[in-house]
Design an enzyme around this catalytic site. Sequence first.
Site, PDB file in Angstrom:
ATOM      1  N   GLN A  34     -38.257 -74.210  34.137  1.00 43.58           N
ATOM      2  CA  GLN A  34     -38.392 -72.751  34.111  1.00 43.58           C
ATOM      3  C   GLN A  34     -39.390 -72.308  35.183  1.00 43.58           C
ATOM      4  O   GLN A  34     -40.583 -72.590  35.074  1.00 43.58           O
ATOM      5  CB  GLN A  34     -38.889 -72.319  32.728  1.00 43.58           C
ATOM      6  CG  GLN A  34     -39.122 -70.834  32.568  1.00 43.58           C
ATOM      7  CD  GLN A  34     -39.752 -70.507  31.214  1.00 43.58           C
ATOM      8  OE1 GLN A  34     -40.462 -71.331  30.642  1.00 43.58           O
ATOM      9  NE2 GLN A  34     -39.488 -69.335  30.694  1.00 43.58           N
ATOM     10  N   GLY A  35     -38.922 -71.615  36.186  1.00 42.49           N
ATOM     11  CA  GLY A  35     -39.797 -71.161  37.275  1.00 42.49           C
ATOM     12  C   GLY A  35     -40.171 -69.701  37.116  1.00 42.49           C
ATOM     13  O   GLY A  35     -39.619 -68.832  37.787  1.00 42.49           O
ATOM     14  N   TYR A  36     -41.092 -69.448  36.209  1.00 40.75           N
ATOM     15  CA  TYR A  36     -41.585 -68.079  36.000  1.00 40.75           C
ATOM     16  C   TYR A  36     -42.988 -67.924  36.615  1.00 40.75           C
ATOM     17  O   TYR A  36     -43.189 -67.155  37.526  1.00 40.75           O
ATOM     18  CB  TYR A  36     -41.665 -67.762  34.499  1.00 40.75           C
ATOM     19  CG  TYR A  36     -40.392 -67.260  33.849  1.00 40.75           C
ATOM     20  CD1 TYR A  36     -39.141 -67.624  34.310  1.00 40.75           C
ATOM     21  CD2 TYR A  36     -40.452 -66.435  32.729  1.00 40.75           C
ATOM     22  CE1 TYR A  36     -37.987 -67.163  33.687  1.00 40.75           C
ATOM     23  CE2 TYR A  36     -39.309 -65.963  32.105  1.00 40.75           C
ATOM     24  CZ  TYR A  36     -38.079 -66.331  32.581  1.00 40.75           C
ATOM     25  OH  TYR A  36     -36.954 -65.868  31.958  1.00 40.75           O
ATOM     26  N   SER A  37     -43.965 -68.695  36.065  1.00 39.34           N
ATOM     27  CA  SER A  37     -45.375 -68.482  36.423  1.00 39.34           C
ATOM     28  C   SER A  37     -45.656 -68.810  37.885  1.00 39.34           C
ATOM     29  O   SER A  37     -45.054 -69.718  38.465  1.00 39.34           O
ATOM     30  CB  SER A  37     -46.274 -69.368  35.560  1.00 39.34           C
ATOM     31  OG  SER A  37     -46.009 -69.155  34.204  1.00 39.34           O
ATOM     32  N   SER A  49     -43.067 -76.915  33.851  1.00 41.92           N
ATOM     33  CA  SER A  49     -42.848 -78.126  33.048  1.00 41.92           C
ATOM     34  C   SER A  49     -41.548 -78.809  33.477  1.00 41.92           C
ATOM     35  O   SER A  49     -40.562 -78.134  33.785  1.00 41.92           O
ATOM     36  CB  SER A  49     -42.744 -77.776  31.555  1.00 41.92           C
ATOM     37  OG  SER A  49     -43.882 -77.096  31.122  1.00 41.92           O
ATOM     38  N   GLU A  81     -37.731 -67.981  24.002  1.00 46.53           N
ATOM     39  CA  GLU A  81     -38.836 -68.934  24.070  1.00 46.53           C
ATOM     40  C   GLU A  81     -39.830 -68.705  22.931  1.00 46.53           C
ATOM     41  O   GLU A  81     -40.457 -69.639  22.433  1.00 46.53           O
ATOM     42  CB  GLU A  81     -39.555 -68.784  25.423  1.00 46.53           C
ATOM     43  CG  GLU A  81     -40.632 -69.821  25.643  1.00 46.53           C
ATOM     44  CD  GLU A  81     -41.094 -69.901  27.087  1.00 46.53           C
ATOM     45  OE1 GLU A  81     -40.789 -68.967  27.867  1.00 46.53           O
ATOM     46  OE2 GLU A  81     -41.762 -70.898  27.422  1.00 46.53           O
TER      47      GLU A  81
HETATM   48  C1  FAD Z   1     -48.248 -76.588  28.390  1.00 43.95           C
HETATM   49  C2  FAD Z   1     -47.799 -75.454  29.266  1.00 43.95           C
HETATM   50  C3  FAD Z   1     -46.521 -75.459  29.789  1.00 43.95           C
HETATM   51  C4  FAD Z   1     -46.093 -74.420  30.617  1.00 43.95           C
HETATM   52  N1  FAD Z   1     -44.831 -74.472  31.136  1.00 43.95           N
HETATM   53  C5  FAD Z   1     -44.415 -73.486  31.954  1.00 43.95           C
HETATM   54  C6  FAD Z   1     -43.103 -73.547  32.535  1.00 43.95           C
HETATM   55  O1  FAD Z   1     -42.345 -74.484  32.310  1.00 43.95           O
HETATM   56  N2  FAD Z   1     -42.733 -72.556  33.364  1.00 43.95           N
HETATM   57  C7  FAD Z   1     -43.544 -71.490  33.647  1.00 43.95           C
HETATM   58  O2  FAD Z   1     -43.104 -70.598  34.378  1.00 43.95           O
HETATM   59  N3  FAD Z   1     -44.796 -71.410  33.129  1.00 43.95           N
HETATM   60  C8  FAD Z   1     -45.252 -72.387  32.294  1.00 43.95           C
HETATM   61  N4  FAD Z   1     -46.519 -72.329  31.765  1.00 43.95           N
HETATM   62  C9  FAD Z   1     -47.405 -71.250  32.187  1.00 43.95           C
HETATM   63  C10 FAD Z   1     -47.677 -70.208  31.123  1.00 43.95           C
HETATM   64  O3  FAD Z   1     -46.557 -69.382  30.897  1.00 43.95           O
HETATM   65  C11 FAD Z   1     -48.902 -69.397  31.589  1.00 43.95           C
HETATM   66  O4  FAD Z   1     -49.992 -70.294  31.632  1.00 43.95           O
HETATM   67  C12 FAD Z   1     -49.214 -68.253  30.650  1.00 43.95           C
HETATM   68  O5  FAD Z   1     -48.242 -67.256  30.727  1.00 43.95           O
HETATM   69  C13 FAD Z   1     -50.596 -67.630  30.969  1.00 43.95           C
HETATM   70  O6  FAD Z   1     -50.707 -67.306  32.312  1.00 43.95           O
HETATM   71  P1  FAD Z   1     -51.975 -67.783  33.178  1.00 43.95           P
HETATM   72  O7  FAD Z   1     -52.134 -69.253  32.985  1.00 43.95           O
HETATM   73  O8  FAD Z   1     -51.789 -67.285  34.558  1.00 43.95           O
HETATM   74  O9  FAD Z   1     -53.237 -67.104  32.500  1.00 43.95           O
HETATM   75  P2  FAD Z   1     -53.729 -65.618  32.733  1.00 43.95           P
HETATM   76  O10 FAD Z   1     -52.595 -64.680  32.695  1.00 43.95           O
HETATM   77  O11 FAD Z   1     -54.600 -65.603  33.956  1.00 43.95           O
HETATM   78  O12 FAD Z   1     -54.629 -65.388  31.454  1.00 43.95           O
HETATM   79  C14 FAD Z   1     -55.983 -65.857  31.352  1.00 43.95           C
HETATM   80  C15 FAD Z   1     -56.553 -65.360  30.027  1.00 43.95           C
HETATM   81  O13 FAD Z   1     -56.605 -63.916  30.022  1.00 43.95           O
HETATM   82  C16 FAD Z   1     -55.907 -63.411  28.889  1.00 43.95           C
HETATM   83  N5  FAD Z   1     -55.206 -62.179  29.253  1.00 43.95           N
HETATM   84  C17 FAD Z   1     -54.500 -61.935  30.396  1.00 43.95           C
HETATM   85  N6  FAD Z   1     -53.975 -60.697  30.368  1.00 43.95           N
HETATM   86  C18 FAD Z   1     -54.347 -60.137  29.192  1.00 43.95           C
HETATM   87  C19 FAD Z   1     -54.121 -58.870  28.568  1.00 43.95           C
HETATM   88  N7  FAD Z   1     -53.381 -57.950  29.159  1.00 43.95           N
HETATM   89  N8  FAD Z   1     -54.661 -58.655  27.347  1.00 43.95           N
HETATM   90  C20 FAD Z   1     -55.410 -59.602  26.730  1.00 43.95           C
HETATM   91  N9  FAD Z   1     -55.666 -60.815  27.261  1.00 43.95           N
HETATM   92  C21 FAD Z   1     -55.150 -61.085  28.469  1.00 43.95           C
HETATM   93  C22 FAD Z   1     -54.913 -64.496  28.516  1.00 43.95           C
HETATM   94  O14 FAD Z   1     -54.532 -64.400  27.163  1.00 43.95           O
HETATM   95  C23 FAD Z   1     -55.689 -65.761  28.819  1.00 43.95           C
HETATM   96  O15 FAD Z   1     -56.545 -66.080  27.743  1.00 43.95           O
HETATM   97  C24 FAD Z   1     -46.977 -73.355  30.939  1.00 43.95           C
HETATM   98  C25 FAD Z   1     -48.277 -73.353  30.414  1.00 43.95           C
HETATM   99  C26 FAD Z   1     -48.692 -74.381  29.593  1.00 43.95           C
HETATM  100  C27 FAD Z   1     -50.090 -74.349  29.047  1.00 43.95           C
END
Ligand code: FAD
Length: 393
Positions: A126-129, A161, A244
């Site tokens: 999944q290429g989202y983040s 992932s 998801e």
């Molecule tokens: C084990 C694992 C597997 C993953 N697999 C994939 C994958 O296959 N494909 C993919 O695309 N992504 C994947 N991800 C990424 C995941 O979707 C992101 O890590 C997640 O969406 C959070 O984004 P970020 O890491 O950029 O954190 P940030 O968005 O930078 O957030 C940092 C902190 O700020 C808080 N925060 C941010 N905005 C707000 C708000 N508006 N209100 C309150 N709090 C806020 C968050 O809750 C968090 O605590 C994976 C992550 C993990 C841990």
Amino acid sequence: MDLNLLPEEEAYRQQVRAWLAHNLPKVMAERRAGKISGIEWSKKWQRMLYEAGYLALAWPKAYGGQELDPMRQFIVNDELARARAPGVIGAQAINLLGPTLLTFGTEEQKRRYLPPMLRAEEIWCQGYSEPGAGSDLASLRTRAELKGDHFVVNGQKVWTSRSRYADRMFALVRTDPAAPKHRGISYLLIDMKSPGITVRPLVQMTGDRGFSEVFFDNVRVPRENLVGELNDGWRVANDTLYNERNLGGAAEGNKQVFNRLLELARNMKRGGTALIKQPLFRQRLVDYQITVEAMRLHNLRLLTDTIHKRPRGVESLVNKLVGSELTYEMTKTALEMEGNYAPLLKGEERAPDRGYWPMNLMVGMGLMIGGGTSQIQKNIIAQRGLKMPKGPD
Ligand SMILES: Cc1cc2nc3c(=O)[nH]c(=O)nc-3n(C[C@H](O)[C@H](O)[C@H](O)COP(=O)(O)OP(=O)(O)OC[C@H]3O[C@@H](n4cnc5c(N)ncnc54)[C@H](O)[C@@H]3O)c2cc1C
């Protein structure tokens, strides 16, 4: 309200249970023997489940399903969790992308991608983040320019992932940088073997290399790999995100973790008394049990909504939020029960409960982040579900 299964459903449950009792010990022994790689073993396990008729039961027959009612899949998932069966390597594709393709995909895309997905012949990621686009996903910047019959993709994904061994990616890309950020996004299916893709694994705190950074340098993607309309990818992406977060198996999974915790509380002693008898832990165990039971009932309600094709609301997000936080809380309690030896990992001589809990803590932290963090689930439930005002940015 009668929450019992119909006699034919109960018979089906027994059939699944018997199949698992017969097959699971054999495949687990094969895994322990280590004669084939973990990935090949996982593909084989998925194929076995599929051939036994236990995957994608509700999908149309034309794409590899059986057109059975969703209750059957619920029963299978419940039994898999109960037997502590390993997950399938294609779960992300089957649970997230599959239903999205059934809704938004062209006939050609459904026929091309769904059957190999079920047979584990093609693994998806999944290429989202992206760096700078996690919670605020719509800020993504990976660019796809349409040039005749193909897109040219440039940019970077992160935390992807399974990308290390995935054959394909379902990805969000920016196709109109001038449009408001939610409107200029498209949903593409990308062949991971395409020239210009570089995958750089990241090491997690568990020591695994479960996810990677993925770089795109002038990667050509055929136009027919667009899912939905051009620049309408946000709508398609949200369908996948809904899938998801609607973790149907979360309730049974949590129950299994709870049962293991209960076992630990019976076996561990302090001052000669089993921890299960000590009020501090006993009270917490009761609280967990109540939440586990509430989740089970909540899941049955969601299942009823699905069967009656009722519109989808934020209720399913509760599964992701409560399920992941509950696992984490139970794990922290287990580590407290284990005392000084708690941090010891699997393979270390004095590790209590074979080092299960510290590993579960590390994995559990990821579950509260992946698929959207707990804070984001709370925001959505508050704003869309409870109609509370949006806070200041
Ligand atoms: C084990 C694992 C597997 C993953 N697999 C994939 C994958 O296959 N494909 C993919 O695309 N992504 C994947 N991800 C990424 C995941 O979707 C992101 O890590 C997640 O969406 C959070 O984004 P970020 O890491 O950029 O954190 P940030 O968005 O930078 O957030 C940092 C902190 O700020 C808080 N925060 C941010 N905005 C707000 C708000 N508006 N209100 C309150 N709090 C806020 C968050 O809750 C968090 O605590 C994976 C992550 C993990 C841990």
